[in-house]
Design an enzyme around this catalytic site. Structure first.
Site, PDB file in Angstrom:
ATOM      1  CB  CYS A   2      -0.951  -0.127   1.237  1.00 52.79           C
ATOM      2  SG  CYS A   2      -1.665  -1.375   1.467  1.00 52.79           S
ATOM      3  NE  ARG A  27       4.368   1.620  -1.484  1.00 53.91           N
ATOM      4  CZ  ARG A  27       5.407   0.860  -1.021  1.00 53.91           C
ATOM      5  NH1 ARG A  27       6.520   1.266  -1.602  1.00 53.91           N
ATOM      6  NH2 ARG A  27       5.556  -0.100  -0.410  1.00 53.91           N
ATOM      7  CD1 TRP A  74      -2.216  -4.569  -4.971  1.00 56.24           C
ATOM      8  CD2 TRP A  74      -1.739  -5.862  -3.126  1.00 56.24           C
ATOM      9  NE1 TRP A  74      -2.025  -5.669  -5.435  1.00 56.24           N
ATOM     10  CE2 TRP A  74      -1.509  -6.641  -4.554  1.00 56.24           C
ATOM     11  CE3 TRP A  74      -1.384  -6.532  -1.907  1.00 56.24           C
ATOM     12  CZ2 TRP A  74      -1.426  -7.790  -4.264  1.00 56.24           C
ATOM     13  CZ3 TRP A  74      -1.245  -7.712  -1.977  1.00 56.24           C
ATOM     14  CH2 TRP A  74      -0.900  -8.460  -3.130  1.00 56.24           C
ATOM     15  CG  ASN A 100       2.725  -0.784   3.299  1.00 55.61           C
ATOM     16  OD1 ASN A 100       2.235  -1.595   2.776  1.00 55.61           O
ATOM     17  ND2 ASN A 100       3.984  -0.128   2.725  1.00 55.61           N
ATOM     18  N   GLY A 101       1.451  -2.970   5.241  1.00 59.72           N
ATOM     19  CA  GLY A 101       2.078  -4.315   5.768  1.00 59.72           C
ATOM     20  C   GLY A 101       1.190  -5.330   6.164  1.00 59.72           C
ATOM     21  CD  GLU A 489      11.666  -8.436 -17.726  1.00 60.64           C
ATOM     22  OE1 GLU A 489      11.699  -9.397 -16.848  1.00 60.64           O
ATOM     23  OE2 GLU A 489      11.282  -7.501 -17.757  1.00 60.64           O
ATOM     24  CE  LYS A 493       7.950  -6.125 -17.744  1.00 60.13           C
ATOM     25  NZ  LYS A 493       9.032  -6.304 -16.708  1.00 60.13           N
ATOM     26  CD  GLU A 496       4.614  -6.976 -15.037  1.00 67.26           C
ATOM     27  OE1 GLU A 496       5.910  -6.740 -15.309  1.00 67.26           O
ATOM     28  OE2 GLU A 496       4.475  -6.753 -14.020  1.00 67.26           O
ATOM     29  CG  HIS A 512      12.176 -32.250 -25.086  1.00 67.95           C
ATOM     30  ND1 HIS A 512      12.626 -33.473 -25.476  1.00 67.95           N
ATOM     31  CD2 HIS A 512      13.205 -31.387 -25.307  1.00 67.95           C
ATOM     32  CE1 HIS A 512      13.709 -33.577 -25.848  1.00 67.95           C
ATOM     33  NE2 HIS A 512      14.235 -32.358 -26.008  1.00 67.95           N
ATOM     34  CE  LYS A 609       8.260   0.024  -9.885  1.00 67.00           C
ATOM     35  NZ  LYS A 609       8.585  -0.855 -11.209  1.00 67.00           N
TER      36      LYS A 609
END
Ligand code: M6R
Length: 614
Positions: A2, A27, A74, A100-101, A489, A493, A496, A512, A609
């Site tokens: 958050c 965030r 969040w 936050n946490g 990568e 990208k 997301e 395979h 983030k």
């Protein structure tokens, strides 16, 4: 995850808090709220959804208070809703808190408070905090001064298990605010008669460059003119400010449509800053922050590179460079796995932790574990004073400037360059690679900013390709060796920010199993930058073409363009650092697909983030 903002000064707090929240929305963006100290008590305005919804709340424009706290969420405990939004208040509504946490023992604390007559109105872990403060403050009837209130905050915090960064205001003491952190970021910006508090430096960078960077369990009693610091025994101590060099425009969009696009285009400069004076024009290599002797390095028989997400992908190119140049076995580990798999680490192990934010909970926990087992630790981070930099034995900063978009771009390229420089530094100290090879790599590194600029010219070509493929449901990214690390990568990208399912594979592994998924029209992206491996990858790509795949190739090799649907030519460079160029078309591909789909590029769903929870 958050975002937290706070203000104490002589201006109206609310507009400052809302502006700070808007900058911090990366965030978390499930819900948001503010609380200020007004003449008639505490205000509380909060709402489900984005920060912009707060502007529509009845009466928010009437708030006059000059002290306030704010939060963008969040969700962890409790779904996004008005009740679960922060700030939260105690039952008497005289204490407001943002947090936050995660409070791991919140149900136990809730039980204790309920048995003492407290009621709860949300499903959050946070609501225990203001009530616990109230519980301790009302218990201690002998001291109802601000120091007594500070003691109550301290007592409450000592009961909390988990991680927290909190801001507390109360109308008992309308000229103060108390803040404290444990394993969750919090900084205080200071200038004249004002204090700005935030979980992230960029949110308040336009107000000041002078920051107090808090350590765990430092309790700060703020007034307009002072910041008083206390340890957990409430002994007062002095703390110095750090000056943050980032300029405030680095945290603005600067004419770009989105932060992500801006950050993609900042890469020439970001990489230039990362190289800095670490490689000079006469091709000497030095990392001021490190002082390893040949003997120190000779003792190291194992290296772990530990990180999450994109930072972990940068770590994969570090493994390539360290193993090839230094001949030290190197493993790359996902932090959330490393911390629970009883890794074989001792005092001959070097652990390198990569984290843009420096606040990723799993990476911090893995770092603490490695230290407890005797490893030497190096942090690679972009954020000055962030948690991993304070834990590690050594820190090297990427100096890429603030990265705001949730999808990491310039942080990745800066990390790749920095870990290659680290490998060169080790190889020179150990004399494990030829001077000629290292000299060539160093001059390649110096030429990269210019080559990134050239690579960015593929923008139009990628934009047109994105228009053709944005409605697809699946994509595949293939490469061998160093190119496979970039395939990973590119695939991350795309997932997301465009919500298209994608897979990345070592090109030779496809047959395979996964080749069963290739059917007519599916897009396969091939990356080929290593001369030795290119013919092999081409054969694998032929196998998918035969099965109807459409292909986009990113290469610096001489190949037959006619065999593929689209070829993006990038400048030639050493395979050690080729990810820095080959990733750029993939960043742009994800970006333009997301734009074509009309999605919020900078704030993709379900993400935040910095991942400060486990
Ligand atoms: O701040 P960190 O570098 O520790 O973050 C690690 C990952 O959470 C991060 O790279 C994530 O994968 C990005 N959103 C990818 O774009």
């Amino acid at each position: 995850m958050c975002g937290i903002v706070g203000y104490i000064g002589n201006k109206k707090a609310c507009p400052i808090l809302l502006a700070g929240l808007t900058r911090l929305e990366y965030r978390g963006y499930d819900s948001a709220g503010v609380s200020t100290i007004e003449k008639n008590g505490l205000s509380l305005m909060k709402n489900k959804g984005r920060v912009k919804n707060l502007y529509d709340l009845d009466g928010i424009d009437k708030l006059e208070g000059t002290i306030g706290i704010a939060h963008t969420r969040w969700a962890t405990h409790g779904k996004p809703s008005n009740e679960n939004s922060h700030p939260h208040q105690d039952n008497s509504k005289r204490i407001s808190v943002v947090h936050n946490g995660i409070i791991e023992n919140y149900s136990e604390l809730r039980g204790l408070l309920e048995s003492n007559g407290y009621h709860f109105y949300s499903q959050t872990d946070t609501e225990v905090i203001p009530n616990l403060i109230h519980y301790y403050f009302s218990k201690n009837t002998e001291d109802n001064s601000v120091m007594g209130f500070l003691r109550a905050v301290r007592d409450a915090c000592l009961d909390l298990k988990g991680s927290f960064a909190i801001e507390v205001i109360t109308d008992y003491f309308p000229d103060n605010m108390i803040v404290v952190r444990k394993d969750s970021p919090l900084v205080i910006g200071t200038c004249d008669d004002e204090k700005y508090i935030s979980s992230d430096i960029p949110a308040i960078l336009s107000f000041t460059r002078d920051f107090y960077l808090l350590n765990d369990f430092e309790f700060v009693l703020l007034s307009r003119t002072s910041a008083r610091f206390f340890d957990s025994q409430l002994n007062e101590f002095q703390k110095n400010t750090d000056v943050i060099e980032w300029n405030s425009s680095a945290a603005e969009k600067d004419g770009f449509e989105d932060f992500m696009l801006k950050e993609i285009f900042e890469q020439p400069n970001a990489v230039r800053e990362t190289i800095g004076s670490r490689i000079s024009n006469n091709l000497t290599c030095d990392i001021d922050e490190l002082n390893f002797s040949k003997e120190d390095l000779k003792k190291i028989n194992k290296i772990y590179i530990i990180a999450c997400g994109t930072a972990m992908h940068a770590g994969l190119s570090g493994k390539n460079a360290i193993e090839k140049l230094c001949r030290i076995p190197t493993e790359v580990d996902i932090a959330s796995e490393f911390r629970y798999r009883d890794p074989i680490v001792d005092n001959n192990t070097l652990c390198i932790f990569i984290s843009q934010s420096g606040e990723t909970a799993d990476t911090i926990a893995a770092l603490k574990l490695a230290k407890s087992k005797g490893a030497t630790t190096i942090a690679i981070s972009n954020v000055i004073g962030s948690s991993i930099t304070r834990e590690a034995d050594f820190t090297i900063y990427t100096h890429a400037g603030p990265e705001i978009a949730v999808a990491s771009t310039k942080a990745y390229t800066s990390q790749v360059i920095l870990i290659n420089i680290l490998a060169i530094y080790f190889a020179e100290t150990l004399e494990s690679a030829s001077c000629e090879q290292l000299k060539d790599l160093k001059s390649e590194i110096l030429s990269l900013p210019k080559k990134i600029e050239e690579t960015l010219e593929c923008k139009e070509q990628i934009f047109n390709f994105a228009k053709k493929v944005y409605q697809e449901k699946d994509m595949f990214f293939l490469g061998r060796g160093i190119d496979e690390t970039v395939a990973k990568e590119g695939s991350l990208k795309l997932k997301e920010i465009s919500y298209i399912h994608s897979e990345s594979y070592a090109a030779g592994e496809l047959k395979h199993g996964p080749i069963a998924l290739i059917e007519n029209g599916v897009t396969v992206v091939g990356i080929m930058t290593d001369e030795k491996l290119t013919p092999k990858t081409i054969s694998n790509i032929q196998e998918v073409i035969t099965r109807g795949a459409k292909t986009l190739i990113i290469t610096n090799q001489v190949i037959d363009y006619n065999s593929f649907n689209e070829v993006i030519k990038i400048p030639n460079t050493s395979p050690f650092v080729s990810p820095i160029l080959s990733v750029i078309p993939l960043q742009l591909l994800a970006y333009y697909i997301s734009k074509e789909k009309g999605l919020d590029v900078d704030k993709p769903r379900n993400l935040a983030k910095s991942v400060t929870v486990e």
